[in-house]
Scaffold this motif. Structure first.
Motif, PDB file in Angstrom:
ATOM      1  N   PRO A 229      -0.268  13.227 -19.974  1.00 13.54           N
ATOM      2  CA  PRO A 229      -1.052  13.328 -18.738  1.00 13.54           C
ATOM      3  C   PRO A 229      -2.385  14.041 -19.000  1.00 13.54           C
ATOM      4  O   PRO A 229      -2.474  14.914 -19.869  1.00 13.54           O
ATOM      5  CB  PRO A 229      -0.156  14.153 -17.812  1.00 13.54           C
ATOM      6  N   SER A 230      -3.411  13.699 -18.251  1.00 12.45           N
ATOM      7  CA  SER A 230      -4.727  14.304 -18.467  1.00 12.45           C
ATOM      8  C   SER A 230      -4.744  15.787 -18.115  1.00 12.45           C
ATOM      9  O   SER A 230      -5.571  16.541 -18.612  1.00 12.45           O
ATOM     10  CB  SER A 230      -5.800  13.572 -17.662  1.00 12.45           C
ATOM     11  N   ARG A 231      -3.806  16.212 -17.298  1.00 12.14           N
ATOM     12  CA  ARG A 231      -3.718  17.606 -16.890  1.00 12.14           C
ATOM     13  C   ARG A 231      -2.256  17.916 -16.647  1.00 12.14           C
ATOM     14  O   ARG A 231      -1.502  17.055 -16.213  1.00 12.14           O
ATOM     15  CB  ARG A 231      -4.536  17.808 -15.618  1.00 12.14           C
ATOM     16  N   GLY A 232      -1.852  19.131 -16.934  1.00 12.31           N
ATOM     17  CA  GLY A 232      -0.477  19.540 -16.688  1.00 12.31           C
ATOM     18  C   GLY A 232      -0.437  20.747 -15.771  1.00 12.31           C
ATOM     19  O   GLY A 232      -1.431  21.105 -15.149  1.00 12.31           O
ATOM     20  N   SER A 233       0.718  21.407 -15.744  1.00 12.35           N
ATOM     21  CA  SER A 233       0.853  22.623 -14.939  1.00 12.35           C
ATOM     22  C   SER A 233       1.679  23.674 -15.682  1.00 12.35           C
ATOM     23  O   SER A 233       2.211  24.594 -15.075  1.00 12.35           O
ATOM     24  CB  SER A 233       1.514  22.301 -13.596  1.00 12.35           C
ATOM     25  N   VAL A 234       1.758  23.515 -17.018  1.00 10.69           N
ATOM     26  CA  VAL A 234       2.536  24.427 -17.849  1.00 10.69           C
ATOM     27  C   VAL A 234       1.704  24.841 -19.049  1.00 10.69           C
ATOM     28  O   VAL A 234       1.017  24.020 -19.650  1.00 10.69           O
ATOM     29  CB  VAL A 234       3.842  23.750 -18.339  1.00 10.69           C
ATOM     30  N   TYR A 235       1.758  26.136 -19.380  1.00 14.82           N
ATOM     31  CA  TYR A 235       1.157  26.598 -20.625  1.00 14.82           C
ATOM     32  C   TYR A 235       2.265  27.154 -21.496  1.00 14.82           C
ATOM     33  O   TYR A 235       3.272  27.663 -21.009  1.00 14.82           O
ATOM     34  CB  TYR A 235       0.043  27.622 -20.378  1.00 14.82           C
ATOM     35  N   SER A 236       2.076  27.037 -22.792  1.00 16.54           N
ATOM     36  CA  SER A 236       3.115  27.430 -23.741  1.00 16.54           C
ATOM     37  C   SER A 236       2.484  28.240 -24.862  1.00 16.54           C
ATOM     38  O   SER A 236       1.632  27.731 -25.595  1.00 16.54           O
ATOM     39  CB  SER A 236       3.778  26.169 -24.304  1.00 16.54           C
ATOM     40  N   CYS A 237       2.867  29.497 -24.976  1.00 15.39           N
ATOM     41  CA  CYS A 237       2.381  30.361 -26.058  1.00 15.39           C
ATOM     42  C   CYS A 237       3.311  31.555 -26.188  1.00 15.39           C
ATOM     43  O   CYS A 237       4.058  31.865 -25.276  1.00 15.39           O
ATOM     44  CB  CYS A 237       0.949  30.820 -25.783  1.00 15.39           C
ATOM     45  N   ASN A 238       3.231  32.219 -27.324  1.00 16.56           N
ATOM     46  CA  ASN A 238       4.032  33.407 -27.576  1.00 16.56           C
ATOM     47  C   ASN A 238       3.247  34.622 -27.091  1.00 16.56           C
ATOM     48  O   ASN A 238       2.405  35.153 -27.800  1.00 16.56           O
ATOM     49  CB  ASN A 238       4.345  33.525 -29.070  1.00 16.56           C
TER      50      ASN A 238
ATOM     51  N   GLN B 298      -9.450  25.658 -12.938  1.00 12.96           N
ATOM     52  CA  GLN B 298     -10.093  24.481 -12.359  1.00 12.96           C
ATOM     53  C   GLN B 298      -9.227  23.747 -11.347  1.00 12.96           C
ATOM     54  O   GLN B 298      -9.753  23.153 -10.412  1.00 12.96           O
ATOM     55  CB  GLN B 298     -10.527  23.526 -13.472  1.00 12.96           C
ATOM     56  N   THR B 299      -7.919  23.785 -11.506  1.00 10.29           N
ATOM     57  CA  THR B 299      -7.055  23.056 -10.568  1.00 10.29           C
ATOM     58  C   THR B 299      -6.813  23.828  -9.281  1.00 10.29           C
ATOM     59  O   THR B 299      -6.441  23.231  -8.275  1.00 10.29           O
ATOM     60  CB  THR B 299      -5.680  22.753 -11.193  1.00 10.29           C
ATOM     61  N   GLY B 300      -6.977  25.140  -9.324  1.00  7.43           N
ATOM     62  CA  GLY B 300      -6.654  25.961  -8.160  1.00  7.43           C
ATOM     63  C   GLY B 300      -5.163  26.180  -7.993  1.00  7.43           C
ATOM     64  O   GLY B 300      -4.727  26.779  -7.018  1.00  7.43           O
ATOM     65  N   GLU B 301      -4.370  25.696  -8.949  1.00  5.05           N
ATOM     66  CA  GLU B 301      -2.909  25.825  -8.905  1.00  5.05           C
ATOM     67  C   GLU B 301      -2.436  26.790  -9.988  1.00  5.05           C
ATOM     68  O   GLU B 301      -3.020  26.853 -11.069  1.00  5.05           O
ATOM     69  CB  GLU B 301      -2.246  24.462  -9.138  1.00  5.05           C
ATOM     70  N   ARG B 302      -1.364  27.509  -9.708  1.00  6.38           N
ATOM     71  CA  ARG B 302      -0.767  28.390 -10.720  1.00  6.38           C
ATOM     72  C   ARG B 302       0.020  27.560 -11.725  1.00  6.38           C
ATOM     73  O   ARG B 302       0.732  26.641 -11.339  1.00  6.38           O
ATOM     74  CB  ARG B 302       0.145  29.407 -10.058  1.00  6.38           C
ATOM     75  N   TYR B 303      -0.111  27.896 -12.992  1.00  7.99           N
ATOM     76  CA  TYR B 303       0.645  27.232 -14.055  1.00  7.99           C
ATOM     77  C   TYR B 303       1.913  28.031 -14.340  1.00  7.99           C
ATOM     78  O   TYR B 303       1.936  29.249 -14.194  1.00  7.99           O
ATOM     79  CB  TYR B 303      -0.180  27.159 -15.338  1.00  7.99           C
ATOM     80  N   ALA B 304       2.940  27.338 -14.779  1.00  5.32           N
ATOM     81  CA  ALA B 304       4.183  27.977 -15.216  1.00  5.32           C
ATOM     82  C   ALA B 304       4.100  28.233 -16.714  1.00  5.32           C
ATOM     83  O   ALA B 304       3.440  27.496 -17.445  1.00  5.32           O
ATOM     84  CB  ALA B 304       5.369  27.069 -14.903  1.00  5.32           C
ATOM     85  N   HIS B 305       4.781  29.265 -17.170  1.00  5.79           N
ATOM     86  CA  HIS B 305       4.844  29.567 -18.600  1.00  5.79           C
ATOM     87  C   HIS B 305       6.195  29.108 -19.129  1.00  5.79           C
ATOM     88  O   HIS B 305       7.243  29.456 -18.579  1.00  5.79           O
ATOM     89  CB  HIS B 305       4.697  31.079 -18.831  1.00  5.79           C
TER      90      HIS B 305
END
Length: 155
Positions: A10-19, A43-50
């Motif tokens: 997808p061009s954009r997601g809603s999850v970030y992944s890092c240690n 930029q999305t104005g939405e909170r991302y999940a980790h």
């Protein structure tokens, strides 16, 4: 085993992944980016999940299916060149992500696919995932104040 024919990230997601255990040594620009994702001020104005399982392949698989961004940046504490080997970890995964329409950078103005290893076990920072998420990250890494659709960016 082919699980998804013609997989496109997808061009954009809603999850970030890092240690995040290494976050004390990260550059401020990357910390600012993560704060924007966590608080919905990106930029999305939405909170991302980790989501981080600690296995690059598993984390990238989820990113390919649902979008978002995977990151293993350098840090000033223990990993000045990142902690993943370029030749046999980050570059092969970058190739897969790139073929699925994603974007992969080293955070130093380079596509991971353009970095030529000088040593077999050379390490490199890596950021890969949905193209819009990686583009947004680059605005932070380049210290460019990003615009937001929701008008919520306040560093």
């Amino acid at each position: 085993v082919l699980t998804h024919k013609n997989l496109t990230i997808p061009s954009r997601g809603s999850v970030y992944s890092c240690n995040e255990a290494n976050s004390e040594g990260w550059e401020e620009s990357y910390k600012d980016y993560l704060l924007a994702l966590k608080t919905g001020k990106g930029q999305t104005g939405e909170r991302y999940a980790h989501r981080y399982v600690g296995s690059m392949v598993g984390d990238i698989h989820r990113t390919l299916l649902y979008g978002g961004i995977f990151a293993y940046p350098s840090d000033t504490l223990d990993h000045p060149d990142g902690n993943l080997q370029l030749l046999y970890k980050t570059a092969p995964m970058a190739f897969v992500v790139h073929k699925a329409g994603g974007k992969c950078i080293d955070g130093r103005q380079n596509s991971l696919l353009d970095v030529r290893p000088q040593r077999v076990h050379q390490k490199s920072p890596c950021f890969m995932g949905s193209p819009d998420d990686v583009d947004e990250l680059e605005t932070y890494l380049n210290n460019i104040k990003p615009s937001t659709k929701a008008g919520k960016f306040h560093p």
